[in-house]
Design an enzyme around this catalytic site. Structure first.
Site, PDB file in Angstrom:
ATOM      1  N   TYR A 166     -14.518   8.722   3.417  1.00 40.59           N
ATOM      2  CA  TYR A 166     -14.070   7.543   4.169  1.00 40.59           C
ATOM      3  C   TYR A 166     -15.202   7.043   5.078  1.00 40.59           C
ATOM      4  CZ  TYR A 166     -11.064   4.657   7.193  1.00 40.59           C
ATOM      5  OH  TYR A 166     -10.495   3.613   7.892  1.00 40.59           O
ATOM      6  N   LYS A 170     -17.186   3.443   4.960  1.00 42.82           N
ATOM      7  CA  LYS A 170     -17.190   2.515   6.096  1.00 42.82           C
ATOM      8  C   LYS A 170     -18.608   2.281   6.617  1.00 42.82           C
ATOM      9  CE  LYS A 170     -12.746   1.670   6.171  1.00 42.82           C
ATOM     10  NZ  LYS A 170     -12.230   0.339   5.824  1.00 42.82           N
TER      11      LYS A 170
HETATM   12  N1  NAD Z   1      -5.340   2.071  11.283  1.00 42.11           N
HETATM   13  C1  NAD Z   1      -6.488   2.575  11.725  1.00 42.11           C
HETATM   14  O1  NAD Z   1      -6.526   3.453  12.620  1.00 42.11           O
HETATM   15  C2  NAD Z   1      -7.780   2.091  11.138  1.00 42.11           C
HETATM   16  C3  NAD Z   1      -8.971   2.525  11.751  1.00 42.11           C
HETATM   17  C4  NAD Z   1     -10.178   2.095  11.241  1.00 42.11           C
HETATM   18  C5  NAD Z   1     -10.213   1.242  10.152  1.00 42.11           C
HETATM   19  N2  NAD Z   1      -9.049   0.854   9.567  1.00 42.11           N
HETATM   20  C6  NAD Z   1      -9.152  -0.025   8.399  1.00 42.11           C
HETATM   21  O2  NAD Z   1      -8.354  -1.175   8.567  1.00 42.11           O
HETATM   22  C7  NAD Z   1      -7.946  -1.682   7.294  1.00 42.11           C
HETATM   23  C8  NAD Z   1      -6.429  -1.897   7.295  1.00 42.11           C
HETATM   24  O3  NAD Z   1      -5.801  -0.655   7.513  1.00 42.11           O
HETATM   25  P1  NAD Z   1      -4.336  -0.494   8.116  1.00 42.11           P
HETATM   26  O4  NAD Z   1      -4.414   0.596   9.109  1.00 42.11           O
HETATM   27  O5  NAD Z   1      -3.790  -1.811   8.489  1.00 42.11           O
HETATM   28  O6  NAD Z   1      -3.602   0.124   6.826  1.00 42.11           O
HETATM   29  P2  NAD Z   1      -2.222  -0.258   6.093  1.00 42.11           P
HETATM   30  O7  NAD Z   1      -1.993   0.846   5.130  1.00 42.11           O
HETATM   31  O8  NAD Z   1      -1.164  -0.577   7.084  1.00 42.11           O
HETATM   32  O9  NAD Z   1      -2.596  -1.601   5.317  1.00 42.11           O
HETATM   33  C9  NAD Z   1      -3.493  -1.616   4.236  1.00 42.11           C
HETATM   34  C10 NAD Z   1      -3.006  -2.619   3.209  1.00 42.11           C
HETATM   35  O10 NAD Z   1      -3.990  -2.668   2.157  1.00 42.11           O
HETATM   36  C11 NAD Z   1      -3.294  -2.678   0.920  1.00 42.11           C
HETATM   37  N3  NAD Z   1      -4.173  -2.131  -0.118  1.00 42.11           N
HETATM   38  C12 NAD Z   1      -4.542  -0.835  -0.290  1.00 42.11           C
HETATM   39  N4  NAD Z   1      -5.322  -0.714  -1.363  1.00 42.11           N
HETATM   40  C13 NAD Z   1      -5.456  -1.956  -1.891  1.00 42.11           C
HETATM   41  C14 NAD Z   1      -6.135  -2.469  -3.017  1.00 42.11           C
HETATM   42  N5  NAD Z   1      -6.847  -1.675  -3.822  1.00 42.11           N
HETATM   43  N6  NAD Z   1      -6.059  -3.803  -3.272  1.00 42.11           N
HETATM   44  C15 NAD Z   1      -5.335  -4.624  -2.461  1.00 42.11           C
HETATM   45  N7  NAD Z   1      -4.665  -4.167  -1.393  1.00 42.11           N
HETATM   46  C16 NAD Z   1      -4.713  -2.871  -1.108  1.00 42.11           C
HETATM   47  C17 NAD Z   1      -2.070  -1.823   1.152  1.00 42.11           C
HETATM   48  O11 NAD Z   1      -1.054  -2.067   0.182  1.00 42.11           O
HETATM   49  C18 NAD Z   1      -1.680  -2.223   2.564  1.00 42.11           C
HETATM   50  O12 NAD Z   1      -0.777  -3.309   2.568  1.00 42.11           O
HETATM   51  C19 NAD Z   1      -8.411  -0.617   6.266  1.00 42.11           C
HETATM   52  O13 NAD Z   1      -9.629  -1.054   5.688  1.00 42.11           O
HETATM   53  C20 NAD Z   1      -8.633   0.617   7.117  1.00 42.11           C
HETATM   54  O14 NAD Z   1      -9.584   1.487   6.561  1.00 42.11           O
HETATM   55  C21 NAD Z   1      -7.826   1.265  10.030  1.00 42.11           C
END
Ligand code: NAD
Length: 262
Positions: A166, A170
């Site tokens: 991961y 990133k």
């Molecule tokens: N939540 C955190 O703490 C956090 C921290 C750092 C980075 N992020 C990043 O933020 C972004 C959003 O994460 P989140 O926490 O809202 O997660 P989440 O799981 O709530 O939302 C992610 C969405 O992406 C969709 N998705 C997954 N794989 C996919 C694909 N191959 N094609 C199209 N859609 C796809 C899922 O169906 C989901 O609706 C991600 O890139 C995650 O790595 C999140």
């Protein structure tokens, strides 16, 4: 909100992974600011629910179901997007998946490949197809043609044990953001990334804010806010999408309550 306060009036925005968490919060905030939203996700029910929310706000919303890590699907999605929107002004590469805590020596090769594919390859693919059209966007000479915002992570700034794949994905986004900023700057397109810290979203499954807070490094604001909310990230995305940030490009901005910068 008055029309004058709307920061993205009439802009067309593609948000990947907009069906949940951070992507959904960005879609809703951008729509409140007058944007029309192309909603991508692999989860049709979730995407359709967000589309209904956007339409209730009086904005255009069209759902595009595609796995953004799959080249033929991204190619087909791009065709459909431009059949529905004349141009895309703002691209938010947000779709991503988390990873279970595993050391590199125990990690299965298939897991490594999947995490890199969904979190990093997707950003390359979607940007490749959308930016080819964005560089031709109509925009007055004193305005940018487009903006790209990539969702990285604090894990992309510093490595952390158990988060090898991961973190590498990133960190790849942070680096790709700099490359894209250089390559697309001449077309008047800015490219920036956001590095969220711990944000309470469904990516962690059904867990309370308190339990999530206890599972991670403390923030500098621990007693005030140990865990961020999707809206905290959406507000920074709005800044990066608006003309307020026109002279910022190639940057990866932490939204982490100060967590993880050392
Ligand atoms: N939540 C955190 O703490 C956090 C921290 C750092 C980075 N992020 C990043 O933020 C972004 C959003 O994460 P989140 O926490 O809202 O997660 P989440 O799981 O709530 O939302 C992610 C969405 O992406 C969709 N998705 C997954 N794989 C996919 C694909 N191959 N094609 C199209 N859609 C796809 C899922 O169906 C989901 O609706 C991600 O890139 C995650 O790595 C999140």
């Amino acid at each position: 909100m008055s029309v004058l306060e709307k920061r993205l009036l009439g802009k067309n925005v593609l948000i990947t992974g907009a069906g949940s968490g951070i992507g959904r919060a960005i879609a809703v905030l951008f729509a409140k600011h007058g944007a029309n939203i192309a909603i991508n996700d692999i989860n049709a029910d979730a995407a359709n629910k967000v589309a209904d929310e956007i339409k209730d706000l009086g904005q255009k919303a069209v759902v595009f179901i595609a796995d953004v890590s799959d080249q033929p699907q991204v190619k087909e999605m791009t065709k459909e997007i431009f059949a529905n929107f004349e141009q895309i002004d703002i691209l938010v590469n947000n779709a991503g998946i988390g990873a279970t805590f595993t050391s590199i020596i125990h990690m299965k090769v298939e897991n490594w490949d999947r995490i890199i594919k969904v979190n990093l390859r997707s950003v390359f693919l979607v940007t490749r197809y959308i930016a080819r059209r964005m560089i031709k966007n109509k925009a007055p000479k004193d305005q940018l043609r487009g903006k790209i915002i990539n969702m990285a992570s604090m894990r992309g700034k510093t490595g952390r044990s158990g988060f090898g794949a991961y973190g590498a994905a990133k960190a790849g986004i942070v680096n790709l953001t700099q490359t894209l900023a250089q390559e697309l700057g001449k077309y008047r397109i800015t490219v920036n990334a956001i590095c969220p810290g711990l944000i309470h979203t469904p990516i962690y499954g059904p867990i309370s804010i308190e339990n999530l807070a206890g599972s991670s490094l403390p923030t500098c604001l621990q007693s005030f806010k140990p865990v961020g909310l999707p809206e905290d990230v959406a507000k920074v995305a709005l800044f990066l999408a608006s003309s307020d940030s026109d002279f910022i490009t190639g940057q990866s901005i932490p939204v982490s309550g100060g967590q993880g910068f050392v």
